[in-house]
Design an enzyme around this catalytic site. Sequence first.
Site, short mmCIF file in Angstrom:
data_model
loop_
_atom_site.label_atom_id
_atom_site.label_comp_id
_atom_site.label_asym_id
_atom_site.label_seq_id
_atom_site.Cartn_x
_atom_site.Cartn_y
_atom_site.Cartn_z
CB CYS A 331 -5.55 -2.64 9.09
SG CYS A 331 -7.19 -1.98 10.21
CG HIS A 431 -2.78 -5.14 12.32
ND1 HIS A 431 -2.46 -4.33 11.17
CD2 HIS A 431 -4.88 -4.87 12.72
CE1 HIS A 431 -3.57 -3.37 11.49
NE2 HIS A 431 -4.90 -3.50 12.19
#
Length: 484
Positions: A331, A431
């Site tokens: 991310c 994630h």
Amino acid sequence: MNNPFPALMVQGTTSDAGKSTVVAALCRLLMRRGVTVAPFKPQNMALNSAVTADGGEIGRAQALQALACGIAPHTDMNPVLLKPSSNTGAQVIIHGKVRAEMDARDYQQYKTIAMGAVLESYARLRQQYAAVIVEGAGSPAEVNLRARDIANMGFAEAVDCPVILVADIDRGGVFAHIIGTLACLSDSERARILGFVINRFRGDISLLQPGIDWLEQQTGKPVLAVLPYLQGLFLDAEDAVEAMQTERGAFKVLVPQLPRISNHTDVDALRAHPGIDLQFIQQGQPIPPADLVILPGSKNTRGDLAWLQQQGWPAYLAKHLRYGGKLLGICGGFQMLGLSVCDPLGVEGDAGESKALGLLDMVTELTAQKRLQQVRGHCAFAGAHDARVAGYEIHMGVSQGAALLQPAFMIDGRPEGAVSGDGQILGSYLHGMFDTPAACSALLRWAGLDSGHTVDTAALREASLERIADAALPLLAALEQIKR
């Protein structure tokens, strides 16, 4: 009696007193008895979050508590989520969606509006479930935040909810914490406290009994339970990076502990792997050699990128890669691997552009719209292994560039992430990639560890929920006795 209280609030004398764990334990105990139960946290301030099935964002602790209840996480379980982006500002998320970026003073005024969202969500949960177990935030003794309080006693008073108060004996001063908290409350707030839970006790319980007797005499309220210190739990942390007691393996993994680190739970599976020695590297700490470096998520990518540069990480990473080490960015960490990160709208701080690490041929622009989605796919980098992967995306950036032509994953039929031409660097917005055993094994093989050992995070999490529920049986029995 199956359900002693249709609604019960768990507050703490301090942050990290164990409120989240006690709520999860009570939820699991009620679920075992066939009671339909849901968790609820009016306001949460956390950088570890989860994506719900209805496409919103809530605190990760509430997602764990939903699992304890045997139900899917929903945005009503955490209607107000604050994600700090600086020491004085935070992203305000209402009913799972970004509402605004506010400083602390503006948010204090906004609480009146936020309380409306809180009461809406609570009313819906009370209609759907036989029991709602509510978690407070921080401590009700924070007198500077009493005005317009929606997180602790302000909420309990608004809905007329009984409260139990949790205190952590492991950190010391447990009796002072309880007495001091009560002294900061109004008469009506003190009256709604049913009793106390002393958490994380280890030792001879008989040595604690004189203190319990004194506390009950001083306050006129019972100690409902003394809960043990349980080692080796695998439960999602609400925010702070927590130590996990595991044997140290030979494979070295480093994670820089960014000032605004987000969703560091991504690496929990690696912390639980017996063949891995995972270390979070803090500010000013020497950076040791490693097999794998993971750049984690961030709530302030440009700010944390500057921190990395100040701490000497670019030179370290250049040497690490030169000697054959592997580098993974997740991310915000993925965004840092590119050529630049641009924030023209100032969504994470001051508007501007930052030079990134320059390790992948791509650029990132932060946007006002946040991508929130649960996803599934397979590991494109794994070749013939065709490992499946599942996870979620939470990000406000869009990345573009030639690096993306060699994706790390195929997600829902689309390419995602990037792998460098030499195979040493992998980046992704995904994630939870290590939580799928097949993907975890594939990622570790890519990084240089082919141990044959898999970590089933779902099974570990489930076993831990059962352990904390078993430990909390005396608390549920005490609550039943009060109800009688």
